[in-house]
Scaffold this motif. Structure first.
Motif, PDB file in Angstrom:
ATOM      1  N   ILE A   1       5.179  -4.401   0.763  1.00 47.68           N
ATOM      2  CA  ILE A   1       4.991  -3.073   0.171  1.00 47.68           C
ATOM      3  C   ILE A   1       3.976  -3.143  -0.977  1.00 47.68           C
ATOM      4  O   ILE A   1       3.093  -2.290  -1.092  1.00 47.68           O
ATOM      5  CB  ILE A   1       6.340  -2.503  -0.291  1.00 47.68           C
ATOM      6  CG1 ILE A   1       7.209  -2.213   0.949  1.00 47.68           C
ATOM      7  CG2 ILE A   1       6.159  -1.250  -1.135  1.00 47.68           C
ATOM      8  CD1 ILE A   1       8.636  -1.855   0.656  1.00 47.68           C
ATOM      9  N   PHE A   2       4.066  -4.164  -1.811  1.00 48.14           N
ATOM     10  CA  PHE A   2       3.094  -4.314  -2.898  1.00 48.14           C
ATOM     11  C   PHE A   2       1.674  -4.457  -2.347  1.00 48.14           C
ATOM     12  O   PHE A   2       0.716  -3.944  -2.929  1.00 48.14           O
ATOM     13  CB  PHE A   2       3.441  -5.539  -3.749  1.00 48.14           C
ATOM     14  CG  PHE A   2       2.382  -5.883  -4.765  1.00 48.14           C
ATOM     15  CD1 PHE A   2       2.202  -5.095  -5.889  1.00 48.14           C
ATOM     16  CD2 PHE A   2       1.546  -6.973  -4.579  1.00 48.14           C
ATOM     17  CE1 PHE A   2       1.214  -5.397  -6.824  1.00 48.14           C
ATOM     18  CE2 PHE A   2       0.564  -7.287  -5.499  1.00 48.14           C
ATOM     19  CZ  PHE A   2       0.399  -6.485  -6.629  1.00 48.14           C
ATOM     20  N   TYR A   3       1.534  -5.127  -1.205  1.00 48.77           N
ATOM     21  CA  TYR A   3       0.211  -5.374  -0.638  1.00 48.77           C
ATOM     22  C   TYR A   3      -0.492  -4.074  -0.253  1.00 48.77           C
ATOM     23  O   TYR A   3      -1.727  -4.029  -0.197  1.00 48.77           O
ATOM     24  CB  TYR A   3       0.316  -6.298   0.569  1.00 48.77           C
ATOM     25  CG  TYR A   3      -1.020  -6.734   1.111  1.00 48.77           C
ATOM     26  CD1 TYR A   3      -1.839  -7.584   0.370  1.00 48.77           C
ATOM     27  CD2 TYR A   3      -1.483  -6.293   2.350  1.00 48.77           C
ATOM     28  CE1 TYR A   3      -3.074  -7.975   0.850  1.00 48.77           C
ATOM     29  CE2 TYR A   3      -2.717  -6.676   2.841  1.00 48.77           C
ATOM     30  CZ  TYR A   3      -3.507  -7.522   2.087  1.00 48.77           C
ATOM     31  OH  TYR A   3      -4.732  -7.903   2.567  1.00 48.77           O
ATOM     32  N   LEU A   4       0.275  -3.019  -0.020  1.00 54.70           N
ATOM     33  CA  LEU A   4      -0.357  -1.723   0.245  1.00 54.70           C
ATOM     34  C   LEU A   4      -1.233  -1.321  -0.942  1.00 54.70           C
ATOM     35  O   LEU A   4      -2.321  -0.777  -0.768  1.00 54.70           O
ATOM     36  CB  LEU A   4       0.712  -0.652   0.495  1.00 54.70           C
ATOM     37  CG  LEU A   4       1.620  -0.841   1.720  1.00 54.70           C
ATOM     38  CD1 LEU A   4       2.703   0.232   1.737  1.00 54.70           C
ATOM     39  CD2 LEU A   4       0.812  -0.803   3.007  1.00 54.70           C
TER      40      LEU A   4
ATOM     41  N   ASP B   1     -10.171  -1.570  -1.700  1.00 50.78           N
ATOM     42  CA  ASP B   1     -10.729  -0.233  -1.437  1.00 50.78           C
ATOM     43  C   ASP B   1     -10.634   0.129   0.047  1.00 50.78           C
ATOM     44  O   ASP B   1     -11.576   0.657   0.639  1.00 50.78           O
ATOM     45  CB  ASP B   1     -12.179  -0.156  -1.923  1.00 50.78           C
ATOM     46  CG  ASP B   1     -12.665   1.289  -2.062  1.00 50.78           C
ATOM     47  OD1 ASP B   1     -11.813   2.177  -2.266  1.00 50.78           O
ATOM     48  OD2 ASP B   1     -13.888   1.517  -1.952  1.00 50.78           O
ATOM     49  N   LEU B   2      -9.478  -0.163   0.643  1.00 50.29           N
ATOM     50  CA  LEU B   2      -9.223   0.191   2.029  1.00 50.29           C
ATOM     51  C   LEU B   2      -8.219   1.346   2.068  1.00 50.29           C
ATOM     52  O   LEU B   2      -7.332   1.431   1.221  1.00 50.29           O
ATOM     53  CB  LEU B   2      -8.656  -1.003   2.802  1.00 50.29           C
ATOM     54  CG  LEU B   2      -9.590  -2.208   2.932  1.00 50.29           C
ATOM     55  CD1 LEU B   2      -8.846  -3.383   3.564  1.00 50.29           C
ATOM     56  CD2 LEU B   2     -10.811  -1.843   3.780  1.00 50.29           C
TER      57      LEU B   2
END
Length: 231
Positions: A183-186, A194-195
């Motif tokens: 979830i943090f990686y989102l 910047d994706l």
């Protein structure tokens, strides 16, 4: 005959609007708010001299409120990480009147709304790169108050031994990390790489579902003797 060039008239002088006088509390809040945005953009290598320039104040005035850069950085940690911590999250996870999946989705959806911001993600990343203890203190908070609680609720759901009968194992904590880090990686994708990240609530619900479907293979299951470190 060529037209003569004329110097454009000087603009009419207009009096500058008087600067708004701030109370000490307002000035301190303004400094902290600006520091949060400044460090999120430039990292903790950013100089207080530049921060003062952006605030249109003198550096000595800045130091009147925060005698050292370290004191200002600590205040940023308090504001961004601790003040946004919601004690109700723990009650949400414990609320056995709701299905476990629903509880975890509710918790992580609300948690994501707090941490998946430009400031939170980038400050957390820069703190780690700078070697500050933001990350350690915050992650210790998660390990102490959230991770064992999730393990206990999953064990109860699966009819496995309580965490009193069988202490939480390192593998169980790693299992919770896998969900939490996903979830943090989102936020990393959105604010560092910047994706695009669309419909965070739906993605969080999907990750919780995948996690719980696999949790029964790990949560509450005694580790085989000698399994740690085996190939």
């Amino acid at each position: 005959m060529t037209a003569s060039r004329r110097t454009p008239p000087a603009p009419a002088h207009t009096a500058e609007a008087p600067k708004r006088r701030l109370s000490p509390a307002q000035r301190e809040e303004e400094i902290v708010r600006a520091a949060i945005g400044f460090f999120a953009e430039f990292g903790f290598e950013g100089q207080t001299r530049e921060l003062a320039r952006r605030l249109n104040v003198t550096q000595p005035l800045l130091y009147r409120y925060f005698p050292t850069k370290e004191a200002l950085v600590e205040r940023v940690y308090q504001e961004v990480f601790l003040r946004r911590w919601n004690p109700f999250w723990e009650e949400t996870i414990r609320d056995t009147s709701r299905p476990l999946r629903e509880r975890l989705v509710a918790f992580y959806t609300d948690y994501a709304s707090v941490i998946l911001t430009y400031e939170w993600v980038r400050l957390f990343m820069f703190a780690g790169l700078k070697g500050l203890d933001f990350n350690t203190r915050y992650l210790d908070l998660l390990r102490e108050r959230i991770f064992p609680l999730i393990v206990a609720q999953i064990r109860d759901e699966l009819g496995r031994p309580s965490i009193v009968e069988q202490p939480v194992s390192d593998l169980e904590i790693e299992a919770i990390w896998s969900l939490h880090a996903g979830i943090f990686y989102l936020g990393m994708r959105k604010y560092v790489y910047d994706l695009p990240v669309d419909d965070i609530a739906a993605v969080v619900a999907m990750k919780v579902r995948l996690f719980l479907d696999g949790a029964r293979a790990v949560i509450g299951v005694a580790e085989p003797s000698g399994s740690a470190g085996s190939a």
